[in-house]
Design a protein around this motif. Structure first.
Motif, PDB file in Angstrom:
ATOM      1  N   UNK A 164       0.834  -1.240   0.082  1.00  0.00           N
ATOM      2  CA  UNK A 164       0.013   0.100   0.055  1.00  0.00           C
ATOM      3  C   UNK A 164       0.777   1.311   0.058  1.00  0.00           C
ATOM      4  N   UNK A 165       0.485   2.195  -0.825  1.00  0.00           N
ATOM      5  CA  UNK A 165       1.127   3.426  -0.975  1.00  0.00           C
ATOM      6  C   UNK A 165       0.669   4.405   0.308  1.00  0.00           C
ATOM      7  N   UNK A 166       1.461   5.179   0.560  1.00  0.00           N
ATOM      8  CA  UNK A 166       1.267   6.157   1.702  1.00  0.00           C
ATOM      9  C   UNK A 166      -0.077   7.010   1.333  1.00  0.00           C
ATOM     10  N   UNK A 167      -1.047   7.051   2.220  1.00  0.00           N
ATOM     11  CA  UNK A 167      -2.359   7.857   2.078  1.00  0.00           C
ATOM     12  C   UNK A 167      -3.185   7.075   1.409  1.00  0.00           C
ATOM     13  N   UNK A 168      -3.039   5.766   1.321  1.00  0.00           N
ATOM     14  CA  UNK A 168      -3.877   4.696   0.626  1.00  0.00           C
ATOM     15  C   UNK A 168      -5.025   4.484   1.629  1.00  0.00           C
ATOM     16  N   UNK A 169      -6.249   4.340   1.118  1.00  0.00           N
ATOM     17  CA  UNK A 169      -7.607   4.138   1.847  1.00  0.00           C
ATOM     18  C   UNK A 169      -7.763   2.639   1.819  1.00  0.00           C
ATOM     19  N   UNK A 170      -7.774   1.970   3.102  1.00  0.00           N
ATOM     20  CA  UNK A 170      -8.157   0.787   3.305  1.00  0.00           C
ATOM     21  C   UNK A 170      -9.304   0.563   4.471  1.00  0.00           C
ATOM     22  N   UNK A 171     -10.261  -0.298   3.877  1.00  0.00           N
ATOM     23  CA  UNK A 171     -11.596  -0.344   4.578  1.00  0.00           C
ATOM     24  C   UNK A 171     -11.036  -1.065   6.144  1.00  0.00           C
ATOM     25  N   UNK A 172     -11.639  -0.773   6.962  1.00  0.00           N
ATOM     26  CA  UNK A 172     -11.421  -1.288   8.410  1.00  0.00           C
ATOM     27  C   UNK A 172     -12.481  -0.891   9.494  1.00  0.00           C
ATOM     28  N   UNK A 173     -12.295  -1.303  10.721  1.00  0.00           N
ATOM     29  CA  UNK A 173     -13.283  -0.968  11.815  1.00  0.00           C
ATOM     30  C   UNK A 173     -12.595  -1.369  12.990  1.00  0.00           C
ATOM     31  N   UNK A 174     -13.096  -0.524  14.156  1.00  0.00           N
ATOM     32  CA  UNK A 174     -12.428  -0.536  15.492  1.00  0.00           C
ATOM     33  C   UNK A 174     -13.073  -1.359  16.351  1.00  0.00           C
ATOM     34  N   UNK A 175     -12.649  -2.171  17.107  1.00  0.00           N
ATOM     35  CA  UNK A 175     -13.345  -3.215  18.048  1.00  0.00           C
ATOM     36  C   UNK A 175     -12.569  -2.834  19.477  1.00  0.00           C
ATOM     37  N   UNK A 176     -13.155  -2.795  20.541  1.00  0.00           N
ATOM     38  CA  UNK A 176     -12.540  -2.770  21.780  1.00  0.00           C
ATOM     39  C   UNK A 176     -12.484  -3.890  22.559  1.00  0.00           C
ATOM     40  N   UNK A 177     -11.841  -3.986  23.623  1.00  0.00           N
ATOM     41  CA  UNK A 177     -11.568  -5.377  24.402  1.00  0.00           C
ATOM     42  C   UNK A 177     -11.730  -4.781  25.833  1.00  0.00           C
ATOM     43  N   UNK A 178     -12.720  -5.012  26.540  1.00  0.00           N
ATOM     44  CA  UNK A 178     -12.882  -4.391  27.765  1.00  0.00           C
ATOM     45  C   UNK A 178     -12.020  -5.253  28.911  1.00  0.00           C
ATOM     46  N   UNK A 179     -11.873  -6.547  28.585  1.00  0.00           N
ATOM     47  CA  UNK A 179     -11.170  -7.164  29.694  1.00  0.00           C
ATOM     48  C   UNK A 179      -9.800  -7.326  29.569  1.00  0.00           C
TER      49      UNK A 179
END
Length: 231
Positions: A164-179
């Protein structure tokens, strides 16, 4: 791979039209479950369909109907019905593009094939930076290996990230781990044990502890025990 598939498949939809794949064997037609909706054809191939996964025996059995070469048709029949032969063929880890290269006489529509293929599974990576920063750091082990027949393979997600080049857009999501988190009281000591790319979340931990130290908090010992499989 995307360009190859677009050349090999028939009845491709326009590249700029949002798509919804439906089951026409039922009436009224219904949307296929778990299949992305309102995504154009190019993005469907590039970001959602797992093109590298070896076709299943079910998929090979479908290809039988669309092979015009008798030898290829018989080979596909054999692979789709003989488990031992299929496992030997599968050892080379051929994706759908390599499979269509092998069976050149197969002519199948895009909807017929893609509706039978699996979607790319999300790759989960631990964030390796302090949450107080605006950027997200990742620690990733690039997957590179050879199949039993000596064919070089690279991981789907990690190889794309490396290229991937700098500033490339990559689909993703955030997920938290509370423990899984640092103690609220920074004066408590922390011992971290990990191997390989498992160091990722602990990198975020010690960066957070360092920030707390710079802010004048009383930060206790922060110990890391790290190792690799062969070193």
């Amino acid at each position: 791979q995307v360009s190859f598939l677009k050349r090999r498949l028939t009845k491709n939809p326009p590249s700029d039209v949002p798509l919804t794949l439906q089951d026409c064997t039922r009436y009224p037609w219904v949307d296929l479950e778990d299949f992305p909706k309102f995504v154009n054809f190019d993005n469907l191939l590039r970001f959602f369909i797992d093109l590298r996964q070896t076709p299943s025996q079910e998929v090979l059995n479908v290809l039988v109907r669309f092979a015009t070469d008798n030898l290829e048709k018989e080979t596909l029949k054999h692979l789709s019905s003989d488990n031992e032969a299929f496992e030997m063929w599968k050892a080379n880890e051929k994706g759908i593009c390599e499979t269509l290269e092998e069976f050149k006489s197969v002519t199948i529509s895009s909807a017929n094939l893609l509706s039978r293929m699996k979607l790319i599974k999300p790759r989960l990576y631990s964030i390796a930076s302090s949450p107080s920063k605006g950027n997200v750091d990742l620690v990733i082990g690039v997957v590179e290996y050879k199949t039993k027949s000596g064919v070089e393979k690279k991981g789907l997600a990690t190889s794309n990230l490396v290229r991937a080049e700098v500033d490339a857009k990559i689909p993703g999501f955030l997920r938290s781990e509370t423990s899984f988190h640092l103690p609220k009281d920074p004066s408590k000591p922390v011992i971290m044990i990990c191997a390989g790319s498992g160091i990722a979340p602990f990198r975020g931990f010690w960066k957070k502890r360092y920030e707390q130290h710079l802010n004048g908090d009383m930060v206790s010992e922060t110990l890391l025990y790290f190792g690799c499989r062969n070193k």
